[in-house]
Design a protein around this motif. Structure first.
Motif, mmCIF file in Angstrom:
data_model
loop_
_atom_site.group_PDB
_atom_site.id
_atom_site.type_symbol
_atom_site.label_atom_id
_atom_site.label_comp_id
_atom_site.label_asym_id
_atom_site.label_seq_id
_atom_site.Cartn_x
_atom_site.Cartn_y
_atom_site.Cartn_z
ATOM 1 N N ILE A 1 -17.062 14.595 16.223
ATOM 2 C CA ILE A 1 -16.804 13.211 15.817
ATOM 3 C C ILE A 1 -15.484 12.733 16.408
ATOM 4 O O ILE A 1 -15.369 11.612 16.926
ATOM 5 C CB ILE A 1 -16.778 13.088 14.286
ATOM 6 C CG1 ILE A 1 -18.184 13.305 13.724
ATOM 7 C CG2 ILE A 1 -16.259 11.708 13.853
ATOM 8 C CD1 ILE A 1 -18.236 13.362 12.216
ATOM 9 N N SER B 1 -19.856 11.314 9.894
ATOM 10 C CA SER B 1 -18.957 12.018 8.979
ATOM 11 C C SER B 1 -19.627 12.266 7.631
ATOM 12 O O SER B 1 -19.322 13.244 6.949
ATOM 13 C CB SER B 1 -17.651 11.232 8.791
ATOM 14 O OG SER B 1 -17.874 10.023 8.093
ATOM 15 N N ALA C 1 -17.154 17.962 12.808
ATOM 16 C CA ALA C 1 -15.962 17.115 12.691
ATOM 17 C C ALA C 1 -15.237 17.015 14.024
ATOM 18 O O ALA C 1 -14.747 15.937 14.408
ATOM 19 C CB ALA C 1 -15.028 17.673 11.620
ATOM 20 N N SER D 1 -12.507 10.915 6.840
ATOM 21 C CA SER D 1 -13.357 10.142 7.738
ATOM 22 C C SER D 1 -12.485 9.476 8.795
ATOM 23 O O SER D 1 -11.401 8.985 8.489
ATOM 24 C CB SER D 1 -14.120 9.071 6.950
ATOM 25 O OG SER D 1 -14.704 8.145 7.829
ATOM 26 N N LYS E 1 -18.540 7.093 11.727
ATOM 27 C CA LYS E 1 -18.438 7.052 10.272
ATOM 28 C C LYS E 1 -19.699 7.599 9.620
ATOM 29 O O LYS E 1 -19.630 8.387 8.664
ATOM 30 C CB LYS E 1 -18.192 5.627 9.792
ATOM 31 C CG LYS E 1 -18.001 5.524 8.279
ATOM 32 C CD LYS E 1 -17.685 4.105 7.849
ATOM 33 C CE LYS E 1 -17.507 4.025 6.330
ATOM 34 N NZ LYS E 1 -17.189 2.651 5.891
ATOM 35 N N THR F 1 -21.679 15.335 8.156
ATOM 36 C CA THR F 1 -20.767 16.468 8.313
ATOM 37 C C THR F 1 -20.311 16.957 6.946
ATOM 38 O O THR F 1 -20.214 18.166 6.693
ATOM 39 C CB THR F 1 -19.549 16.055 9.159
ATOM 40 O OG1 THR F 1 -19.996 15.700 10.465
ATOM 41 C CG2 THR F 1 -18.532 17.191 9.267
ATOM 42 N N GLU F 2 -20.048 16.028 6.042
ATOM 43 C CA GLU F 2 -19.659 16.391 4.684
ATOM 44 C C GLU F 2 -20.798 17.111 3.970
ATOM 45 O O GLU F 2 -20.561 18.025 3.159
ATOM 46 C CB GLU F 2 -19.257 15.142 3.906
ATOM 47 C CG GLU F 2 -18.933 15.377 2.429
ATOM 48 C CD GLU F 2 -17.750 16.301 2.204
ATOM 49 O OE1 GLU F 2 -17.602 16.799 1.078
ATOM 50 O OE2 GLU F 2 -16.977 16.528 3.158
ATOM 51 N N SER G 1 -19.795 22.651 9.993
ATOM 52 C CA SER G 1 -19.117 21.430 9.542
ATOM 53 C C SER G 1 -17.833 21.204 10.323
ATOM 54 O O SER G 1 -17.482 20.061 10.648
ATOM 55 C CB SER G 1 -18.826 21.507 8.035
ATOM 56 O OG SER G 1 -17.822 22.462 7.743
ATOM 57 N N PHE H 1 -12.142 17.205 5.490
ATOM 58 C CA PHE H 1 -11.865 16.289 6.590
ATOM 59 C C PHE H 1 -11.861 14.849 6.089
ATOM 60 O O PHE H 1 -12.695 14.472 5.276
ATOM 61 C CB PHE H 1 -12.938 16.412 7.683
ATOM 62 C CG PHE H 1 -13.155 17.815 8.146
ATOM 63 C CD1 PHE H 1 -12.242 18.431 8.985
ATOM 64 C CD2 PHE H 1 -14.250 18.538 7.726
ATOM 65 C CE1 PHE H 1 -12.431 19.733 9.400
ATOM 66 C CE2 PHE H 1 -14.448 19.844 8.138
ATOM 67 C CZ PHE H 1 -13.542 20.437 8.977
#
Length: 284
Positions: free
Chosen positions: A90, A107, A87, A140, A104, A110-111, A83, A138
């Motif tokens: 991104i 993300s 991030a 966004s 977006k 990733t979450e 993760s 994190f």
């Protein structure tokens, strides 16, 4: 929690990991050339999902005792680092003008990796933990519009800060690989020099089996000729990546281990300081 229920939950998490890896691959494909780093994360997520399935089968048909579930924490750590790396990838892309707001949507997945790490850590027996598992949070990129992003970490307790776009990946490696006299560490088939600040500055180093390593490209290299260094750091904190324009430039305190190797220093809340390391001064 009964072991049978643990096995069932791990199987559900493996399925979720496999589904997320597909979504990651699709987002990376949509991003084209800009999504190469994210595609690597997607591939590693798929590998982890497959290993988690194998783990489930061993737990289901093996002895199925508490010792069998010690490895859950290792999977939690691996998803945690995935993760973080997702991030970082991104953040490498947010300046690129792409349709459909790909960063977006990335993300979101990733979450999901972060949540998998949390769920798996909750299954680990408390008695098996050497220390709490901290999962970085994190924001966004779209929620942080108009602000700069920073990566917060520490070396021997000294708070340091870096531009995430200078960081390629974060990994956990066996400490033996960076303390047995070997001058390099393998990163995807490439030999990367180890930049051990503990040894260079004479700082005490923990005696754990695993070590967190940040792969960073130092400032000052011409574009296309960037060198990569593996820097052993402390474990990631909850604010590993944050967004801000705050920070007052000051001179580092004399007792700060990196006072003579700071390219910039900030005062933060409570009079504490965070330092941007001048990697070139340490390399040379």
């Amino acid at each position: 929690m009964e072991n049978e229920k643990k096995v069932w939950l791990i199987e559900q998490y493996a399925q979720k990991a496999w589904t997320v890896s597909l979504a990651l691959s699709q987002e990376a494909a949509r991003a084209g050339a800009h999504g190469k780093g994210y595609a690597v994360v997607a591939h590693e997520a798929r590998i982890l999902a497959d290993k988690l399935y194998e783990y489930v089968e061993k737990a289901r048909f093996g002895n199925n005792d508490e010792a069998m579930f010690k490895g859950i924490r290792d999977f939690a750590m691996m998803f945690k680092y995935l993760s973080v790396n997702a991030a970082i990838q991104i953040l490498h892309m947010v300046d690129v003008n792409m349709e459909f707001n790909i960063p977006k949507s990335m993300s979101v997945f990733t979450e999901e990796l972060r949540r998998l790490a949390i769920k798996l850590s909750e299954l680990a027996d408390e008695n098996l933990r050497k220390k709490p598992l901290v999962i970085p949070e994190f924001a966004s990129p779209s929620e942080a519009a108009g602000t700069d992003s920073f990566f917060l970490y520490s070396i021997c307790g000294h708070p340091l800060i870096e531009n995430p776009k200078k960081i390629l990946e974060i990994h956990m490696v066996y400490r033996k690989t960076i303390t047995d006299g070997t001058a390099t560490i393998n990163l995807r088939g490439e030999a990367v020099p180890i930049f051990n600040c503990h040894q260079i500055l004479g700082l005490p180093q923990a005696q754990a089996d695993m070590q967190t390593v940040m792969f960073v490209t130092p400032e000052g290299n011409a574009k296309g000729t960037e060198k990569v260094y593996g820097v052993p750091i402390d474990d990631l904190d909850v604010n590993a990546i944050f967004y801000s324009r705050l920070g007052r430039g000051v001179t580092p305190k004399e007792n700060h281990a990196f006072a003579n190797h700071a390219r910039e220093c900030w005062d933060v809340v409570g009079g504490d300081q965070v330092v941007f390391v001048d990697w070139q001064s340490l390399v040379c």
